[in-house]
Enzyme design. Structure first.
Site, PDB file in Angstrom:
ATOM      1  N   SER A 174     -47.638  33.637 -37.308  1.00 12.81           N
ATOM      2  CA  SER A 174     -46.912  33.004 -38.395  1.00 12.81           C
ATOM      3  C   SER A 174     -45.421  32.830 -38.110  1.00 12.81           C
ATOM      4  O   SER A 174     -44.683  32.336 -38.950  1.00 12.81           O
ATOM      5  CB  SER A 174     -47.092  33.823 -39.679  1.00 12.81           C
ATOM      6  N   SER A 230     -48.451  37.668 -34.923  1.00 12.30           N
ATOM      7  CA  SER A 230     -47.517  36.633 -35.350  1.00 12.30           C
ATOM      8  C   SER A 230     -46.237  36.542 -34.537  1.00 12.30           C
ATOM      9  O   SER A 230     -45.490  35.575 -34.680  1.00 12.30           O
ATOM     10  CB  SER A 230     -47.160  36.821 -36.832  1.00 12.30           C
ATOM     11  N   LYS A 288     -37.170  34.691 -39.028  1.00 12.44           N
ATOM     12  CA  LYS A 288     -38.310  34.133 -39.754  1.00 12.44           C
ATOM     13  C   LYS A 288     -37.958  33.991 -41.233  1.00 12.44           C
ATOM     14  O   LYS A 288     -37.200  34.786 -41.794  1.00 12.44           O
ATOM     15  CB  LYS A 288     -39.484  35.096 -39.558  1.00 12.44           C
TER      16      LYS A 288
END
Length: 584
Positions: free
Chosen positions: A229, A253, A154
């Protein structure tokens, strides 16, 4: 309006960043224009336009049919699991360079179809693979147990020499000087990071969309959210552009993008995977006093999740000050041989706050039925704990203990507007006092203590339930910007229970129940909002056809290995050894 927008500083920054990203993709890896489906709009349009501007498009087959990947590269990126791929490299059947090059090329294709990447690290990844090949040839020994494994992270994780912009123009072109702890750990194991992936503005929505990189699209259907996310990771992994991805989870997420793209996600307990060395855009140290996010993997199988966790957990305490000593048996021992009694799995159908929509209830019933026919497994119904409905609100308050100014100063400083979903939802507020924060944490402790009864079935002090199956969300994979309640995922961060996503099957015609409405009472505002995702006056249910239907698996605090076992049991029961994503 347009001329005023062009005057905002973030516009020029975004243009520079997009040019840098495009330049990182070699010309020979670029898709011909006619292969890219219509709908790859400009960054601004992808943010402001809703789902109706996208027609139903599945791009999963394009990597196989575009002609850019050789037959060997297709085999490398699709045939192997983690252990098999590493073995092929360490045994000399494959070179790390050809493996990493194949995955980098596939990641580049995924980026052109979904906007999943923020920082392609292709050149440095290939150089590192060459170093590993040289080391293996020279010494006869692999660099580590994940020698040559292509992984992605990420965007929030720091990687030395590149940005951790988290989709904010204020943080662009400010390369970090040190690696995140997890990055150092992965590299010590021999893994090679090939890319960083897209996130939402502020990291605070469940649809990965920002002004710097645009919106990540779901490769299964552009009308559906890719989740957030960690949405960029979800899209990249679904398209086989990486073997394993690493994200973070505070409200869902990791688990939500896994649900949205029919893959597997693993949110561990705190201390199992190093979290330090990330950009959050938040007040430094906030997680230590509020709700603490955790890092964890996403992959295309339970086996791949277990393979990386088996290497990370025993070493985590040496890399992260936020980690604890851990043990992870490997390989997994069959349940029938590991325990003198049945493995007990509970079915929790609702959180008492938001009633799941009919297809979600149906998929839970189907999983329960599969498990009842699994030798060595006992299935029990879990009564809804009275305090469970309080967890979503409590988790939300713990996320927002500050005044929000640190993040909003970053957003507004470059003239960025909040993305549409955040408008009206995110604003400056008054930070909690020490007394208020203490009271909130005290209430949290009360809830944690009360929830312990769920594992004993309210009968004494002996744990009677090994794992629980419940919804990931009370609705199917929704259209863009329509994800509703987060309580089914944020609750287990607040409780610090490890939790994972297991895909079950695609949404079928029989799940539509056209003309049939829900006849149970509405529980409140969250429940009312959820019903709009099923009300035929506000949604065409056909949009859900073929979307992945998944379940969430939960175990008690620090029982992360047992979560892996439970996910394996459930996956085998419902899939019969087949990968659900291959059917989507």
């Amino acid at each position: 309006m347009a001329s005023q927008q062009q005057q905002q500083p973030y516009v020029a920054v975004a243009e520079r960043k997009q040019a840098e990203l495009a330049a990182a993709i070699p010309t020979e890896w670029r898709l011909p224009a006619h292969i890219i489906p219509a709908g790859m709009l400009s960054i601004a349009e992808s943010i402001t336009e809703g789902p109706k501007q996208y027609r139903r498009v599945n791009v999963m087959e394009i990597p196989r049919t575009c002609g850019l990947l050789s037959s060997k590269e297709l085999e490398i990126t699709e045939k192997y699991d983690v252990r098999g791929l590493v073995a092929a490299m360490t045994e000399g059947k494959l070179k790390a360079e050809e493996v990493v090059r194949g995955f980098c090329k596939r990641a580049a294709i995924a980026q052109q179809l979904t906007r999943c990447l923020t920082e392609p690290l292709f050149d440095r990844a290939i150089r590192r693979a060459q170093e590993l090949d040289d080391h293996l040839q020279r010494t006869g020994n692999p660099v580590g147990p994940l020698h040559g494994l292509p992984v992605s992270v990420k965007d929030s994780f720091h990687v030395e020499g590149v940005d951790s912009s988290i989709g904010l123009s204020a943080l662009a072109f400010k390369p970090t000087k040190v690696n995140a702890d997890l990055v150092n750990l992965l590299q010590s194991l021999g893994a090679i990071i090939i890319a960083k992936t897209n996130v939402p503005q502020t990291l605070a929505t469940l649809d990965s969309c920002n002004h710097l990189f645009g919106r990540t699209l779901n490769p299964l259907n552009r009308q559906w959210t890719a989740g957030g996310s960690t949405g960029g990771e979800g899209a990249l992994l679904a398209m086989c552009g990486s073997m394993v991805g690493f994200g973070t989870d505070i409200g869902g997420s990791i688990r939500v993008p896994a649900m949205c793209q029919g893959i597997y996600g693993f949110k561990p307990s705190q201390g199992r995977v190093p979290f330090g060395g990330q950009e959050s855009g938040q007040l430094a140290g906030k997680g230590r006093i509020a709700l603490q996010a955790v890092a964890g993997p996403l992959a295309r199988s339970v086996a791949d999740l277990a393979a990386v966790m088996a290497e990370i957990v025993p070493r985590a305490e040496l890399f992260g000050e936020d980690c604890i000593p851990g043990y992870w048996p490997a390989p997994s021992v069959p349940i029938s041989l590991a325990r003198p009694r049945n493995f007990t799995i509970g079915i929790l159908k609702t959180d008492g706050l938001v009633t799941p929509l009919p297809p979600i209830t149906r998929i839970l019933d189907e999983v329960a039925q599969h498990l009842r026919h699994t030798p060595g497994v006992e299935v029990v119904e879990i009564p809804v704990p009275p305090v469970l409905s309080k967890c979503q609100g409590l988790a939300g308050r713990l996320m927002g203990v500050d005044d929000g100014s640190t993040m909003l100063d970053l957003v507004e400083g470059q003239g960025e507007a909040l993305i549409p979903w955040l408008q009206g939802r995110m604003k400056r507020s008054k930070a909690l006092t020490i007394d208020q924060l203490a009271q909130l944490q005290a209430r949290r402790a009360e809830v944690e203590k009360e929830m312990l009864k769920m594992w004993t079935l309210n009968a004494g002090h002996t744990r009677r339930v090994d794992a629980i199956v419940c919804p990931v969300a009370p609705h199917p994979v929704p259209e863009l910007d329509r994800y509703n309640a987060v309580g089914y995922t944020s609750t287990f961060v607040m409780l610090d229970y490890p939790a994972g996503t297991v895909p079950v099957r695609p949404f079928a015609e029989s799940d539509l129940e056209l003309g049939k409405t829900m006849d149970v009472p509405t529980l409140g505002s969250w429940d009312k909002a959820n019903r709009k995702l099923w009300d035929e006056k506000t949604v065409d249910r056909h949009v859900y056809l073929d979307s992945p239907l998944s379940v969430q698996v939960v175990t008690p605090k620090l029982h992360d290995y047992e979560l892996s076992q439970a996910m394996e049991i459930i996956d085998r029961a419902v899939q019969g050894g087949r990968s659900p994503i291959a059917k989507l």
